[in-house]
Motif scaffolding. Structure first.
Motif, PDB file in Angstrom:
ATOM      1  N   THR A 229       5.085  57.848-104.716  1.00 27.76           N
ATOM      2  CA  THR A 229       4.793  56.501-104.216  1.00 27.76           C
ATOM      3  C   THR A 229       4.030  56.572-102.899  1.00 27.76           C
TER       4      THR A 229
ATOM      5  N   LEU B 107       0.286  54.878-102.591  1.00 30.44           N
ATOM      6  CA  LEU B 107       0.048  53.722-101.725  1.00 30.44           C
ATOM      7  C   LEU B 107      -0.788  54.062-100.499  1.00 30.44           C
TER       8      LEU B 107
ATOM      9  N   ILE C 121       4.064  44.966-102.815  1.00 31.64           N
ATOM     10  CA  ILE C 121       5.051  46.031-102.964  1.00 31.64           C
ATOM     11  C   ILE C 121       6.446  45.425-102.822  1.00 31.64           C
TER      12      ILE C 121
ATOM     13  N   CYS D  33       0.157  53.994 -94.276  1.00 32.88           N
ATOM     14  CA  CYS D  33      -0.784  53.389 -95.227  1.00 32.88           C
ATOM     15  C   CYS D  33      -1.985  52.792 -94.498  1.00 32.88           C
TER      16      CYS D  33
ATOM     17  N   HIS E  75      -1.000  46.673 -97.489  1.00 30.55           N
ATOM     18  CA  HIS E  75      -0.252  46.142 -98.629  1.00 30.55           C
ATOM     19  C   HIS E  75       0.650  44.995 -98.167  1.00 30.55           C
TER      20      HIS E  75
END
Length: 378
Positions: A271, A275, A285, A306, A310
């Motif tokens: 994951t 991401l 998410i 990240c 997101h």
């Protein structure tokens, strides 16, 4: 590359038009083993038939896919099957098959695919593992009351290639919980075929009239323990595809309460890679509320790492509610050999992802914006 054995069919355990589950006896060892045969390649088999078996997966002691596969019949000519399409899958192998894709000339959807460029804000739930599909479909069924959405499953070629290999696809279809399955890339055997993920998504929306789309590979996943050496990187590629087609990507994080491998404990390194490195477009998410403190720390670090912004959404659902939903499904769901009670956090994470995707669909149907659909449904 391949470990071959001669064998003889002893018993047909299960039989459907596109798959046979068999008991076979290996000629050399005399051992009885389970085997899978796809009648579309050589025709149906009967007890007593002698066959060639690909035994490699069993010899390597693999999990998913760890059965023998019939690769040819001995002493009988293969039964020819009619050719209905022009797109080759399993290309340049002895098993290449010609199948009709939704995009090709002659398809009733060819003109549609020439014109359509958008998913029109259709919510797309994107999983890494195939075991996430029946969980999401069961949650959607439990939430739907008298208005069940048209759910279409897009199966990629990151795991098993034949769709009939999936018991969950067969069961969900028979229950009416899937409106259809589209197999894309070199995956085959769905209700529709597609050349790639982009056109599979568009076919799901505009040919099968999907309200909700679930994307994942078929059973199985390849992994090497390296940051990018796993077939689940395609989850990030699917996020990019859905975003570019103006759909709403909802990415299911892989969060596990139990795993002997440190890299999969809590938030899986899969994951994190998907991401932070693979997904270039933003995704929604979902996260379960009340995560254990070490996993909360992982989430904070993940957000910092990240580069893509997101949209993280916390969803509060109890384990009791998840168990109630899953009890509606007549099959046992396992992931990496573990059932619901052995890793409830994994199942709860998928359930909250499905719940949020459903609220998006219902809210947008009622004219709300994406943000309002998320927050008013929680």
């Amino acid at each position: 590359m391949v470990i071959w054995e001669k064998g003889r069919v002893l018993q047909i355990l299960e039989e459907e038009p596109h798959i046979q589950w068999l008991t076979v006896r290996e000629e050399r060892s005399g051992e009885r083993k389970k085997a899978v045969h796809y009648p579309g390649f050589f025709g149906g088999l009967d007890p007593g038939d002698q066959v060639w078996l690909n035994t490699t997966a069993v010899r390597l002691q693999l999990g998913t896919g760890g059965v023998h596969f019939v690769a040819g019949r001995i002493g009988k000519d293969p039964a020819p099957a009619p050719v209905k399409g022009h797109m080759m899958k399993l290309r340049y192998t002895p098993w290449q098959v010609a199948l009709p894709t939704g995009e090709e000339p002659g398809s009733p959807w060819h003109q549609t695919l020439q014109k359509k460029r958008s998913l029109e804000q259709t919510p797309v739930c994107i999983g890494e593992l195939h075991s996430m599909l029946p969980i999401a479909a069961t949650v959607w069924r439990s939430l739907s009351e008298d208005q069940y959405p048209r759910v279409v499953y897009v199966m990629t070629d990151g795991g098993a290639l034949p769709a009939p290999f999936s018991r969950h696809v067969r069961r969900l279809t028979s229950l009416g919980w899937l409106a259809g399955t589209i197999t894309c890339g070199h995956a085959f055997g769905g209700d529709m075929e597609a050349v790639n993920l982009y056109s599979a998504l568009l076919l799901a929306r505009h040919a099968l009239n999907a309200d909700l789309i679930f994307v994942s590979m078929g059973p199985g996943i390849a992994g090497t323990g390296t940051p990018y050496g796993f077939s689940g990187v395609e989850q990030g590629q699917a996020i990019n595809a859905v975003h570019s087609l103006q759909g709403i990507p909802v990415a299911v994080p892989r969060i596990q309460g139990k795993d002997v491998r440190e890299r999969h404990q809590g938030i899986s390194h899969h994951t994190e890679t998907v991401l932070c490195s693979v997904a270039l477009a933003p995704a929604i998410i979902p996260l379960p509320s009340r995560l254990p403190e070490p996993i909360q720390d992982q989430v904070k670090q993940l957000k910092r790492n990240c580069l893509t912004t997101h949209h993280w959404v916390e969803v509060s659902i109890t384990d009791q509610k998840v168990e109630e939903w899953l009890n509606a499904y007549p099959e046992t769901i396992q992931t990496m050999g573990r059932k619901w009670k052995e890793d409830p956090l994994f199942f709860r994470t998928i359930s909250v992802s499905a719940y949020l995707t459903f609220q998006l669909w219902r809210g947008i149907q009622n004219g709300r914006s994406v943000d309002r659909a998320i927050h008013e449904g929680l």
